[in-house]
Scaffold this active site. Structure first.
Site, short mmCIF file in Angstrom:
data_model
loop_
_atom_site.label_atom_id
_atom_site.label_comp_id
_atom_site.label_asym_id
_atom_site.label_seq_id
_atom_site.Cartn_x
_atom_site.Cartn_y
_atom_site.Cartn_z
N ASN A 121 -3.00 -7.49 8.45
CA ASN A 121 -3.88 -7.24 7.30
C ASN A 121 -3.90 -8.43 6.35
OD1 ASN A 121 -2.52 -6.40 4.54
ND2 ASN A 121 -1.17 -5.66 6.16
N CYS B 198 -8.37 3.08 6.53
CA CYS B 198 -7.72 3.61 5.32
C CYS B 198 -8.32 2.97 4.07
CB CYS B 198 -6.24 3.34 5.48
SG CYS B 198 -5.42 2.80 4.06
N SER C 62 1.48 -10.76 9.74
CA SER C 62 0.86 -9.52 9.24
C SER C 62 -0.65 -9.55 9.47
CB SER C 62 1.17 -9.39 7.74
OG SER C 62 0.18 -8.59 7.12
N CYS D 61 0.87 -1.19 0.00
CA CYS D 61 0.00 0.00 0.00
C CYS D 61 0.90 1.24 0.00
CB CYS D 61 -0.87 -0.01 1.25
SG CYS D 61 0.11 0.12 2.75
N HIS E 74 3.16 2.05 10.79
CA HIS E 74 2.04 2.06 11.72
C HIS E 74 2.33 2.81 13.02
CE1 HIS E 74 3.40 -2.34 12.20
NE2 HIS E 74 4.03 -1.62 13.05
N GLU F 276 0.09 -0.42 16.14
CA GLU F 276 -0.67 0.76 15.69
C GLU F 276 -1.71 1.16 16.74
OE1 GLU F 276 -2.58 0.76 11.73
OE2 GLU F 276 -4.04 2.11 12.62
S1 SF4 Z 1 -2.85 3.36 6.85
FE1 SF4 Z 1 -3.32 2.40 4.89
S2 SF4 Z 1 -1.82 3.24 3.45
FE2 SF4 Z 1 -1.10 3.66 5.54
S3 SF4 Z 1 0.24 1.95 6.05
FE3 SF4 Z 1 -1.77 1.45 6.84
S4 SF4 Z 1 -2.77 0.27 5.20
FE4 SF4 Z 1 -1.01 1.32 4.31
#
Ligand code: SF4
Length: 284
Positions: free
Chosen positions: A219, A189, A217, A12, A73, A125
């Site tokens: 995500n 996001c 990870s 990303c 993050h 994060e």
């Molecule tokens: S907020 Fe979105 S663009 Fe930023 S690092 Fe996380 S997933 Fe990637």
């Protein structure tokens, strides 16, 4: 076999930016460190280590002789202050969307809201986001977690940037029935949303779905869960080395997606492997 690569598979914006910052800094400075692995991908971290950019997990061990790159993050407010106090050269690669979540968390608590944060409590994060909250807050992983929580009348809702929008909306609906005053700031996001949407669309239409990315990870793991709900034959792999020929038995359509921290070279290695299996099948 036909191979379909999902839109938005791989890095990303924020991760690509952080990786480029580390590369750039490692060329112009000595003694560059990252505070924790720069991304949740062991292969990329190893490449950086081989080029002298080491991972330091303890901010207290860094001093004025070091340059430290902060991950996309982000970090907690107190860790940032500690680095400043120890005169460490800080190179901030925190994604602007994560910085926005920090700002919104601080604003909600500053305005007297009881803050509900949708996210994984042990994720760096989320630790960073809640460090900007001065008052009361609750970290929840879905709407069920909120059922027994004692909430104030004024409630604010935000999320870790990589959370699922559908879960966020379910939490919002439930809070509407619980809070006298509710302020919702959607800090999810768009990169995550687009990637999840494209993966869902593809997983519905293939016989085999491969989700490439670090097992650590968040995500990528979420992408895997989303895809597995729609395609039972879904695998979460880190590298092509985990693939075996029998995975492709009786498979005609293969879908591929990758987490936000998965570099292109890992995706390409998987494509190469499948093409080899395809070629071998055609020749036999
Ligand atoms: S907020 Fe979105 S663009 Fe930023 S690092 Fe996380 S997933 Fe990637």
């Amino acid at each position: 076999m036909k191979i379909y690569l999902a839109d938005y598979a791989g890095f990303c914006f924020g991760v690509e930016r952080a990786i480029n910052i580390v590369k750039e800094q490692s060329h112009i400075k000595d003694n560059v460190r990252t505070l924790g692995p720069i991304i949740h991908n062991p292969q990329v971290v190893k490449q950086f280590e081989d080029n002298g950019v080491l991972v330091e997990r303890d901010a207290g061990k860094l001093d004025s002789s070091h340059s430290v790159v902060l991950r996309s993050h982000g970090i907690t407010k107190s860790t940032y202050e500690k680095l400043k106090k120890n005169n460490v050269d800080i190179i901030d690669a925190t994604c602007p969307f994560v910085n926005k979540a920090h700002e919104e968390a601080a604003k909600l608590s500053g305005d007297g809201y009881d803050v509900v944060v949708l996210g994984e409590a042990d994720h760096p994060e989320v630790k960073g986001i809640v460090s900007y909250i001065k008052g009361k807050y609750h970290i929840i992983s879905d709407e069920k977690d909120i059922e027994n929580v004692d909430l104030d009348s004024k409630v604010g809702l935000i999320a870790q940037t990589t959370q699922d929008r559908e879960v966020f909306n379910r939490v919002r609906k439930l809070l509407e029935t619980r809070a006298k005053e509710l302020k919702v700031v959607n800090t999810i996001c768009n990169a995550t949303n687009l990637r999840q949407h494209a993966a869902k669309k593809l997983a519905k239409s293939v016989d085999l779905m491969l989700v490439i990315g670090g097992k650590n990870s968040g995500n990528t793991t979420r992408l895997f869960k989303i895809c597995r709900e729609l395609c039972a034959n879904t695998y979460h792999i880190e590298t092509a080395g985990e693939l075996t020929k029998d995975m492709f038995d009786n498979v005609e359509n293969i879908g591929i997606t990758a987490g936000a921290s998965t570099p292109d070279f890992l995706i390409e290695e998987v494509l190469e492997y499948i093409n080899e299996v395809n070629d071998a099948g055609e020749q036999s």
